[in-house]
Design a protein around this motif. Structure first.
Motif, mmCIF file in Angstrom:
data_model
loop_
_atom_site.group_PDB
_atom_site.id
_atom_site.type_symbol
_atom_site.label_atom_id
_atom_site.label_comp_id
_atom_site.label_asym_id
_atom_site.label_seq_id
_atom_site.Cartn_x
_atom_site.Cartn_y
_atom_site.Cartn_z
ATOM 1 N N THR A 150 -53.020 27.366 -16.899
ATOM 2 C CA THR A 150 -52.098 27.546 -17.716
ATOM 3 C C THR A 150 -51.877 26.851 -18.234
ATOM 4 O O THR A 150 -50.827 26.403 -17.343
ATOM 5 C CB THR A 150 -52.124 29.257 -17.530
ATOM 6 N N PRO A 151 -51.775 26.930 -19.674
ATOM 7 C CA PRO A 151 -51.115 25.596 -20.467
ATOM 8 C C PRO A 151 -49.889 25.786 -20.104
ATOM 9 O O PRO A 151 -48.830 27.158 -20.217
ATOM 10 C CB PRO A 151 -51.373 26.108 -21.710
ATOM 11 N N ASN A 152 -48.524 24.862 -20.295
ATOM 12 C CA ASN A 152 -47.487 24.963 -18.954
ATOM 13 C C ASN A 152 -46.549 24.598 -20.519
ATOM 14 O O ASN A 152 -44.901 24.448 -20.538
ATOM 15 C CB ASN A 152 -47.311 24.398 -18.474
ATOM 16 N N LEU A 153 -46.989 23.885 -21.772
ATOM 17 C CA LEU A 153 -46.595 23.199 -22.286
ATOM 18 C C LEU A 153 -46.643 23.855 -23.665
ATOM 19 O O LEU A 153 -46.022 23.125 -24.462
ATOM 20 C CB LEU A 153 -46.390 21.884 -22.559
ATOM 21 N N SER A 154 -46.991 24.559 -24.052
ATOM 22 C CA SER A 154 -46.965 26.256 -25.257
ATOM 23 C C SER A 154 -48.151 27.162 -25.130
ATOM 24 O O SER A 154 -48.454 27.203 -24.235
ATOM 25 C CB SER A 154 -48.353 24.796 -26.320
ATOM 26 N N GLN A 155 -47.377 28.332 -25.581
ATOM 27 C CA GLN A 155 -47.255 29.438 -26.473
ATOM 28 C C GLN A 155 -49.009 29.348 -27.149
ATOM 29 O O GLN A 155 -48.800 30.833 -26.937
ATOM 30 C CB GLN A 155 -45.903 30.267 -25.871
ATOM 31 N N ASP A 156 -49.195 28.949 -27.741
ATOM 32 C CA ASP A 156 -49.970 29.217 -29.147
ATOM 33 C C ASP A 156 -51.727 29.602 -28.484
ATOM 34 O O ASP A 156 -51.769 30.587 -29.696
ATOM 35 C CB ASP A 156 -50.332 27.732 -29.396
ATOM 36 N N PHE A 157 -51.356 29.100 -27.192
ATOM 37 C CA PHE A 157 -53.332 29.764 -27.217
ATOM 38 C C PHE A 157 -53.360 31.856 -26.779
ATOM 39 O O PHE A 157 -54.257 32.292 -27.032
ATOM 40 C CB PHE A 157 -53.453 29.492 -25.513
ATOM 41 N N TYR A 158 -51.799 31.846 -26.980
ATOM 42 C CA TYR A 158 -52.293 33.650 -26.166
ATOM 43 C C TYR A 158 -52.340 34.170 -27.473
ATOM 44 O O TYR A 158 -53.366 34.920 -28.217
ATOM 45 C CB TYR A 158 -50.421 33.630 -26.095
ATOM 46 N N ARG A 159 -52.017 33.666 -28.975
ATOM 47 C CA ARG A 159 -52.218 33.445 -30.040
ATOM 48 C C ARG A 159 -53.720 33.605 -30.550
ATOM 49 O O ARG A 159 -54.026 34.963 -30.691
ATOM 50 C CB ARG A 159 -50.912 32.839 -31.717
ATOM 51 N N PHE A 160 -53.968 32.116 -29.854
ATOM 52 C CA PHE A 160 -55.527 32.104 -30.036
ATOM 53 C C PHE A 160 -56.287 33.826 -29.552
ATOM 54 O O PHE A 160 -57.276 33.985 -30.132
ATOM 55 C CB PHE A 160 -56.173 31.301 -29.324
ATOM 56 N N ILE A 161 -56.187 34.222 -28.464
ATOM 57 C CA ILE A 161 -56.799 34.698 -27.950
ATOM 58 C C ILE A 161 -56.252 36.137 -28.594
ATOM 59 O O ILE A 161 -57.470 36.908 -28.778
ATOM 60 C CB ILE A 161 -55.925 34.879 -26.554
ATOM 61 N N TRP A 162 -55.466 36.816 -29.439
ATOM 62 C CA TRP A 162 -54.368 37.587 -29.985
ATOM 63 C C TRP A 162 -55.896 37.873 -31.239
ATOM 64 O O TRP A 162 -56.270 39.138 -30.938
ATOM 65 C CB TRP A 162 -53.419 37.621 -29.962
ATOM 66 N N ASP A 163 -56.045 36.667 -31.585
ATOM 67 C CA ASP A 163 -56.582 36.483 -33.493
ATOM 68 C C ASP A 163 -58.281 37.154 -32.482
ATOM 69 O O ASP A 163 -59.234 37.611 -33.188
ATOM 70 C CB ASP A 163 -56.792 34.856 -33.680
ATOM 71 N N GLY A 164 -58.769 36.446 -31.576
ATOM 72 C CA GLY A 164 -60.149 36.601 -31.137
ATOM 73 C C GLY A 164 -60.415 37.719 -31.033
ATOM 74 O O GLY A 164 -61.683 38.510 -31.586
#
Length: 470
Positions: free
Chosen positions: A78-92
């Motif tokens: 799980t990425p540990n330096l950035s939170q952006d991937f949560y928004r990626f998942i949300w958008d998809g």
């Protein structure tokens, strides 16, 4: 299991073993607030990366294997330096649920206790309140990948992250292949592509932290390669795909003017016995055709999301990068400090208006006052254009530098490589709960970067001559 291989690769294999151990620790046992461990691991990985490329540059297949191995290490992390991937998942997941992600903010749902997608609350808290309060600004190719991840793994955050990671790894392998082919055509050492592919900055920020610059870079590099082959229509489509991952290539469009309208020097094709022209005297009609294909392709990709509200939301969100967000800037922080002393408050809204104008002016100067009639010259101009833009920007997240790094591979400039090491200092702002930056740390980062930049561009005349008169 050939004993001769192990004997001849004893030192590189030892470097590889330590690298894998450090990458494992980075991926699965690091918290970004632990700055001592963060800096130590990154520094060690960067040293090992340098030694690997230095000692293994004659064995392309070995370095390729290491590049894939190091990325596989991150596969289930799980990425540990950035939170952006949560928004990626949300958008998809929003797209699969029938929503246009450009028309709604996560905050608008959560504040009304509405949960339109699976794990909505977990995704909301993961991305953070700032991200959740703004409309998405991710172009359509990224949205397509988000949607694929949602389709394959609609109820698992880690599952979605793995899907993203596979796309990014595939793009990096594509960049390696296309980059090697372009280096061969430009008669440059092919092993230099590993200064990008094996760089721990690239592995950690793209594969590790799931930033999509790698996919944008693949399409951009493919466009340049196709252009060098004279396939300008295919190059235009690939360029549009690059723009539809990240908008930054739009900045480079004016630079193609001379390439299309002025005669290029014939270049020897190493794959054949004849001499070929890269696209000699393509002419203004083909330049307009090139731009037209890019424009139409980009509009078609955005078309499924199009509405008047989309235009308003998207332009508003993009504008925030010039008028509201601040992180790891250099010249902007100097201008901001002057503004503070003169007026007593932050002048970002005023200063931000000049950044696009200065950027456009820089690009126009590079377009009309530099020689851009070959791919080599074109890439150098691209490197300078993006560099100046980053030097004056209000926000420079670490992963932005991937574009500079890949462009530098095809030049003799090394300041992006130095910056890819120094950029880790920007993460020290996360060592406190306010995420406030230490100006001395930022100053140290840019002192070294600017020193190398000035040395290479203005002082080291032999290197400057090698690039400008190649």
């Amino acid at each position: 299991m050939n004993p001769t291989f192990f004997k001849s690769h004893k030192t590189p294999l030892l470097f590889t073993l330590f690298s894998v151990a450090f990458y494992l620790s980075f991926a699965y046992d690091l918290v970004r607030t632990d700055y001592i461990k963060l800096i130590s691991l990154y520094s060690a990985l960067f040293f090992l990366f340098y030694k690997l490329v230095q000692t293994g540059n004659s064995d392309f297949k070995f370095l390729l294997g290491m590049a894939i191995l190091f990325r596989i290490v991150f596969l289930f992390a799980t990425p540990n330096l950035s939170q952006d991937f949560y928004r990626f998942i949300w958008d998809g997941r929003m797209i699969l649920a029938g929503f246009n992600p450009y028309l709604f903010t996560p905050e608008s749902f959560i504040s009304s206790s509405t949960f339109p997608v699976a794990q909505a609350q977990e995704l909301y808290y993961g991305m953070g309140a700032l991200n959740a309060s703004h409309f998405t600004n991710y172009p359509p190719i990224k949205q397509f990948i988000f949607m694929v991840a949602a389709f394959i793994s609609g109820k698992s955050i880690l599952g979605s992250a793995i899907v993203f990671r596979l796309f990014i790894i595939a793009a990096d392998i594509g960049t390696l292949y296309v980059g090697k082919k372009l280096l061969e055509r430009l008669k440059m050492p092919v092993h230099t592509i590993f200064w990008y592919i094996l760089n721990p900055f690239i592995i950690i920020e793209l594969t590790g932290n799931l930033h999509f610059e790698g996919i944008m870079i693949f399409f951009l590099l493919l466009s340049l390669y196709l252009l060098h082959l004279g396939k300008w229509k295919s190059a235009a489509v690939s360029f549009a795909l690059s723009v539809s991952v990240k908008l930054i290539p739009l900045l480079l469009l004016p630079l193609f003017f001379q390439y299309f309208t002025k005669k290029n020097t014939a270049i020897h094709n190493s794959d054949q016995t004849n001499i070929v022209s890269t696209s000699a005297a393509l002419g203004l009609p083909k330049l307009l055709g090139f731009y037209g294909i890019i424009g139409v392709t980009t509009l078609l990709l955005f078309a499924p999301f199009f509405s008047s509200e989309f235009i308003q939301n998207y332009s508003k969100t993009v504008g925030l990068w010039f008028s509201a967000f601040e992180f790891n800037a250099s010249l902007y922080y100097v201008a901001r400090e002057i503004g503070y002393r003169l007026t007593g408050y932050n002048q970002i809204a005023f200063i931000g208006k000049f950044i696009p104008m200065l950027t456009i002016l820089t690009v126009l100067i590079l377009t009309f006052f530099r020689k851009n009639t070959s791919i080599k010259h074109l890439i150098v101009s691209m490197l300078f254009a993006v560099s100046i833009y980053y030097f004056i920007s209000t926000t420079i997240h670490p992963w932005y530098l991937a574009t500079l790094l890949i462009l530098s591979i095809f030049t003799t400039y090394k300041f992006p490589l130095v910056w890819s090491f120094m950029i880790i200092l920007s993460y020290l702002s996360y060592t406190n709960t306010q995420h406030s930056e230490n100006p001395w740390i930022i100053g140290l980062e840019y002192l070294i970067v600017y020193a190398v930049f000035i040395w290479e561009v203005f002082i080291k005349k032999d290197r400057q001559k090698a690039v400008f008169h190649i």
